[in-house]
Design an enzyme around this catalytic site. Structure first.
Site, PDB file in Angstrom:
ATOM      1  CD  GLN A  51      -3.026   0.795   0.056  1.00 16.03           C
ATOM      2  OE1 GLN A  51      -3.140  -0.306  -0.474  1.00 16.03           O
ATOM      3  NE2 GLN A  51      -3.721   1.852  -0.326  1.00 16.03           N
ATOM      4  CD  GLU A  84       6.202 -26.659   8.773  1.00 18.58           C
ATOM      5  OE1 GLU A  84       6.585 -26.632   9.952  1.00 18.58           O
ATOM      6  OE2 GLU A  84       6.981 -26.705   7.802  1.00 18.58           O
TER       7      GLU A  84
HETATM    8  N1  CAA Z   1       3.834 -32.896  21.254  1.00 14.66           N
HETATM    9  C1  CAA Z   1       3.706 -34.187  21.674  1.00 14.66           C
HETATM   10  N2  CAA Z   1       2.504 -34.811  21.734  1.00 14.66           N
HETATM   11  C2  CAA Z   1       1.425 -34.112  21.371  1.00 14.66           C
HETATM   12  C3  CAA Z   1       1.484 -32.774  20.942  1.00 14.66           C
HETATM   13  C4  CAA Z   1       2.751 -32.176  20.888  1.00 14.66           C
HETATM   14  N3  CAA Z   1       2.913 -30.903  20.455  1.00 14.66           N
HETATM   15  N4  CAA Z   1       0.234 -32.338  20.628  1.00 14.66           N
HETATM   16  C5  CAA Z   1      -0.590 -33.364  20.887  1.00 14.66           C
HETATM   17  N5  CAA Z   1       0.138 -34.436  21.341  1.00 14.66           N
HETATM   18  C6  CAA Z   1      -0.386 -35.739  21.766  1.00 14.66           C
HETATM   19  C7  CAA Z   1      -1.399 -35.562  22.910  1.00 14.66           C
HETATM   20  O1  CAA Z   1      -0.757 -35.528  24.160  1.00 14.66           O
HETATM   21  C8  CAA Z   1      -2.271 -36.795  22.746  1.00 14.66           C
HETATM   22  O2  CAA Z   1      -1.619 -37.886  23.312  1.00 14.66           O
HETATM   23  P1  CAA Z   1      -2.444 -39.042  24.081  1.00 14.66           P
HETATM   24  O3  CAA Z   1      -3.359 -39.648  23.071  1.00 14.66           O
HETATM   25  O4  CAA Z   1      -1.391 -39.977  24.573  1.00 14.66           O
HETATM   26  O5  CAA Z   1      -3.192 -38.357  25.176  1.00 14.66           O
HETATM   27  C9  CAA Z   1      -2.284 -36.999  21.236  1.00 14.66           C
HETATM   28  O6  CAA Z   1      -1.123 -36.332  20.705  1.00 14.66           O
HETATM   29  C10 CAA Z   1      -3.518 -36.438  20.583  1.00 14.66           C
HETATM   30  O7  CAA Z   1      -3.608 -35.076  20.932  1.00 14.66           O
HETATM   31  P2  CAA Z   1      -4.940 -34.239  20.761  1.00 14.66           P
HETATM   32  O8  CAA Z   1      -6.077 -34.956  21.427  1.00 14.66           O
HETATM   33  O9  CAA Z   1      -4.660 -32.838  21.170  1.00 14.66           O
HETATM   34  O10 CAA Z   1      -5.156 -34.384  19.183  1.00 14.66           O
HETATM   35  P3  CAA Z   1      -6.182 -33.720  18.201  1.00 14.66           P
HETATM   36  O11 CAA Z   1      -6.671 -34.771  17.280  1.00 14.66           O
HETATM   37  O12 CAA Z   1      -7.186 -32.923  18.967  1.00 14.66           O
HETATM   38  O13 CAA Z   1      -5.264 -32.757  17.314  1.00 14.66           O
HETATM   39  C11 CAA Z   1      -4.056 -30.789  16.721  1.00 14.66           C
HETATM   40  C12 CAA Z   1      -4.381 -31.830  17.802  1.00 14.66           C
HETATM   41  C13 CAA Z   1      -3.198 -29.750  17.453  1.00 14.66           C
HETATM   42  C14 CAA Z   1      -5.270 -30.117  16.152  1.00 14.66           C
HETATM   43  C15 CAA Z   1      -3.245 -31.494  15.607  1.00 14.66           C
HETATM   44  O14 CAA Z   1      -4.028 -32.380  14.876  1.00 14.66           O
HETATM   45  C16 CAA Z   1      -2.585 -30.510  14.651  1.00 14.66           C
HETATM   46  O15 CAA Z   1      -1.544 -29.945  14.951  1.00 14.66           O
HETATM   47  N6  CAA Z   1      -3.200 -30.295  13.444  1.00 14.66           N
HETATM   48  C17 CAA Z   1      -2.574 -29.507  12.396  1.00 14.66           C
HETATM   49  C18 CAA Z   1      -1.744 -30.390  11.526  1.00 14.66           C
HETATM   50  C19 CAA Z   1      -0.698 -29.632  10.745  1.00 14.66           C
HETATM   51  O16 CAA Z   1      -0.057 -28.728  11.260  1.00 14.66           O
HETATM   52  N7  CAA Z   1      -0.489 -30.042   9.510  1.00 14.66           N
HETATM   53  C20 CAA Z   1       0.514 -29.481   8.671  1.00 14.66           C
HETATM   54  C21 CAA Z   1       1.237 -30.601   7.972  1.00 14.66           C
HETATM   55  S1  CAA Z   1       2.835 -30.270   7.318  1.00 14.66           S
HETATM   56  C22 CAA Z   1       2.627 -29.207   6.030  1.00 14.66           C
HETATM   57  O17 CAA Z   1       1.983 -28.222   6.185  1.00 14.66           O
HETATM   58  C23 CAA Z   1       3.244 -29.474   4.710  1.00 14.66           C
HETATM   59  C24 CAA Z   1       4.705 -29.347   4.608  1.00 14.66           C
HETATM   60  O18 CAA Z   1       5.365 -30.085   3.882  1.00 14.66           O
HETATM   61  C25 CAA Z   1       5.392 -28.250   5.303  1.00 14.66           C
END
Ligand code: CAA
Length: 389
Positions: A344, A371
């Site tokens: 802008q 990510e």
């Molecule tokens: N570190 C370690 N463990 C973790 C964690 C972390 N940061 N976050 C969650 N966990 C664990 C939890 O403790 C849990 O463990 P238990 O089952 O033993 O209790 C388990 O993982 C499940 O956790 P949630 O119940 O919180 O999981 P959820 O299904 O609700 O999802 C979320 C959590 C944060 C939404 C996750 O799914 C997420 O980050 N989604 C986004 C995915 C993403 O960023 N994708 C990008 C892919 S890469 C890309 O973009 C392309 C590339 O090439 C760059």
């Protein structure tokens, strides 16, 4: 421009930042527009970045890396992204989504075989979690890995894989036990030469166009058990832990973009005249610059804070997910704000491909998406604050 007054950088930090700055301005900045236009993968500069030690900054030297700390990684990446965010994406994924995962969860053999090659820049690493029907809700993946003696047979379709068209090795996440949902996810390191590993269509993108993104298809792709990263069922935790590191990289990419756009806007505001004044003398412009500068500095502090949390985690094993999410959320939204304002301030010339401003603007958008979207970062932060996980 100040560069983080609160943090006293060591001589080593200053050295890596200067080396990255010199390299980025000499080798990358002059070719960034051309590669953005063609969408070609910049193999030559990426190879040179490997020789400079930029592709595995935190990896110990015995595994082919530069053996430096997380702040060094951030400082170097910031400079690369300031010259070109597409080079930055390739560097970030290589360092944090590939190398960090193998370093943290890999066996000694895996570190010698895969990490050494990728951290030294002789090979390129990728990370593959997302599927056509499973993005933010990563636990709903469908790809399957079935054990068959000393092998696993991989089948499925993955999408949005950064460096997918060129990667030599990919860390991929698949279900070994679908009944268990996210607890049935397992990680594998797949050599791209394995039969049944198929590179899908390359995505045409709005920004970071020189970074190649594609689908990956697995068709009865047999990988030895020795390629499993961690234990069966540990995959989701590995994916999340590695993404925490990746998010610091994307926050840094956003910071580099913001800085580049801000510096251009500041210089333009000092020179361009309208109504008999430099445009920077008008409050409509100067207040924009003040807000841009303040948000950039706040982003930098959040990123350095997350880098230090990650550095501490190397000893303690603690999570740094909230620090990483706050840094990514704020820095990426700042990059959108700053590149929009910079365009802008430039007016018509900012919209032209004569200047890199429109590229910064296009490149910034992805930092709010990949990510983990801004919405996912907010979810991570809020859950942590509310004690919901
Ligand atoms: N570190 C370690 N463990 C973790 C964690 C972390 N940061 N976050 C969650 N966990 C664990 C939890 O403790 C849990 O463990 P238990 O089952 O033993 O209790 C388990 O993982 C499940 O956790 P949630 O119940 O919180 O999981 P959820 O299904 O609700 O999802 C979320 C959590 C944060 C939404 C996750 O799914 C997420 O980050 N989604 C986004 C995915 C993403 O960023 N994708 C990008 C892919 S890469 C890309 O973009 C392309 C590339 O090439 C760059």
């Amino acid at each position: 421009m100040s560069e983080g007054g609160l943090f006293a950088l060591t001589e080593e930090h200053e050295m890596i930042r200067q080396a990255a700055r010199d390299f980025a301005q000499k080798e990358i900045a002059p070719i960034a527009a051309e590669y953005d236009e063609s969408g070609e993968f910049p193999s030559k500069t990426i190879r040179k970045m490997g020789e400079m030690g930029f592709m595995g900054i935190e990896v110990p030297e015995e595994y082919g890396g530069a053996g430096m700390d997380t702040l060094s990684y951030v400082l170097a990446l910031e400079e690369i992204c300031k010259a070109d965010a597409a080079h930055g994406t390739i560097m970030s994924v290589n360092n944090s989504l590939f190398c960090y995962g193998i370093l943290r969860f890999g066996t000694e053999d895996q570190k010698h075989t895969y990490l050494k090659a990728v951290a030294s820049g002789q090979a390129i690493g990728a990370y593959s979690l997302t599927e056509p029907m499973s993005g933010s809700d990563a636990g709903t993946m469908r790809s399957r890995a079935v054990r068959d003696g000393d092998f696993y047979v991989l089948n499925g379709r993955k999408s949005w894989v950064t460096s997918g068209p060129v990667a030599d090795y990919v860390v991929v996440f698949m279900l070994t036990d679908p009944e268990k949902k996210h607890k049935g996810v397992t990680a594998f390191i797949v050599d791209a030469k394995t039969p049944g590993f198929i590179r899908g269509k390359k995505e045409p993108k709005l920004g970071i166009r020189a970074s190649a993104t594609s689908e990956l298809v697995f068709e009865d792709c047999r990988v030895p058990v020795s390629c499993r990263l961690g234990e069966e069922g540990e995959g989701f935790k590995i994916a999340m832990t590695v993404l925490d590191a990746g998010r610091i990289g994307i926050a840094t990419q956003a910071l580099g973009l913001s800085e580049a756009a801000y510096e251009a806007a500041l210089a333009y505001a000092r020179e361009r005249e309208a109504f008999g004044h430099k445009i920077g003398e008008f409050q409509g412009i100067s207040f924009k610059l003040a807000d841009m500068k303040t948000r950039i500095e706040a982003s930098r502090l959040l990123i350095y804070n997350a880098a230090m949390a990650k550095q501490r985690a190397k000893q303690t094993g603690e999570r740094f997910n909230t620090e990483a999410a706050m840094a990514k959320l704020f820095a990426s939204e700042t990059a959108m704000f700053v590149t929009h304002a910079a365009l802008q301030i430039h007016g018509g010339i900012g919209y032209s491909k004569e200047l890199p401003i429109e590229r910064y603007f296009r490149d910034a958008k992805i930092t709010e998406i990949y990510e983990g979207t801004s919405e996912i970062q907010r979810l991570v932060i809020a859950r942590s604050e509310l004690g919901l996980h």
